[in-house]
Write a protein that holds these residues in place. Structure first.
Motif, PDB file in Angstrom:
ATOM      1  N   CYS A 200       0.716   4.070  79.234  1.00 15.36           N
ATOM      2  CA  CYS A 200      -0.382   5.046  79.314  1.00 15.36           C
ATOM      3  C   CYS A 200      -1.337   4.715  80.442  1.00 15.36           C
ATOM      4  O   CYS A 200      -2.127   5.564  80.829  1.00 15.36           O
TER       5      CYS A 200
ATOM      6  N   TRP B 269      -7.235   7.944  70.648  1.00 14.01           N
ATOM      7  CA  TRP B 269      -8.160   8.535  71.611  1.00 14.01           C
ATOM      8  C   TRP B 269      -9.601   8.529  71.121  1.00 14.01           C
ATOM      9  O   TRP B 269     -10.519   8.282  71.912  1.00 14.01           O
TER      10      TRP B 269
ATOM     11  N   ILE C  63      -1.857   7.486  70.307  1.00 15.05           N
ATOM     12  CA  ILE C  63      -2.890   6.679  70.963  1.00 15.05           C
ATOM     13  C   ILE C  63      -4.231   6.970  70.295  1.00 15.05           C
ATOM     14  O   ILE C  63      -4.566   8.128  70.040  1.00 15.05           O
TER      15      ILE C  63
ATOM     16  N   LEU D  91       1.838  10.669  72.966  1.00 14.39           N
ATOM     17  CA  LEU D  91       0.414  10.512  73.271  1.00 14.39           C
ATOM     18  C   LEU D  91      -0.468  10.667  72.045  1.00 14.39           C
ATOM     19  O   LEU D  91      -1.570  10.117  72.009  1.00 14.39           O
ATOM     20  N   ASP D  92      -0.010  11.396  71.028  1.00 13.75           N
ATOM     21  CA  ASP D  92      -0.856  11.564  69.844  1.00 13.75           C
ATOM     22  C   ASP D  92      -0.910  10.296  69.001  1.00 13.75           C
ATOM     23  O   ASP D  92      -1.710  10.203  68.072  1.00 13.75           O
TER      24      ASP D  92
ATOM     25  N   ILE E 230     -11.022   5.155  71.700  1.00 16.07           N
ATOM     26  CA  ILE E 230     -11.220   4.927  73.133  1.00 16.07           C
ATOM     27  C   ILE E 230     -12.485   5.630  73.608  1.00 16.07           C
ATOM     28  O   ILE E 230     -13.306   5.056  74.323  1.00 16.07           O
ATOM     29  N   ARG E 231     -12.658   6.891  73.197  1.00 15.72           N
ATOM     30  CA  ARG E 231     -13.889   7.629  73.553  1.00 15.72           C
ATOM     31  C   ARG E 231     -15.119   6.949  72.976  1.00 15.72           C
ATOM     32  O   ARG E 231     -16.152   6.850  73.640  1.00 15.72           O
TER      33      ARG E 231
END
Length: 48
Positions: A47, A9, A7, A4-5, A12-13
């Motif tokens: 995901c 993020w 991705i 997951l790290d 995306i945020r």
């Protein structure tokens, strides 16, 4: 499945914040291209 790290993020945020708070000034083509291409990348990573 990738960790997951791996991705993006923060990106995306950031996109979510732009769409939620500055939608009127967003380029619809950018939103569409991001949804089509990035969503498929996340789906391939299991995901979504």
């Amino acid at each position: 499945m990738q960790p997951l790290d791996s991705i993006p993020w923060a990106a995306i945020r950031g996109m979510r914040n732009l769409v939620a708070h500055d939608y009127g000034n967003m380029d619809r083509e950018t939103i569409w291209e991001t949804a089509i291409h990035e969503d498929s990348n996340l789906t391939r990573r299991n995901c979504l």
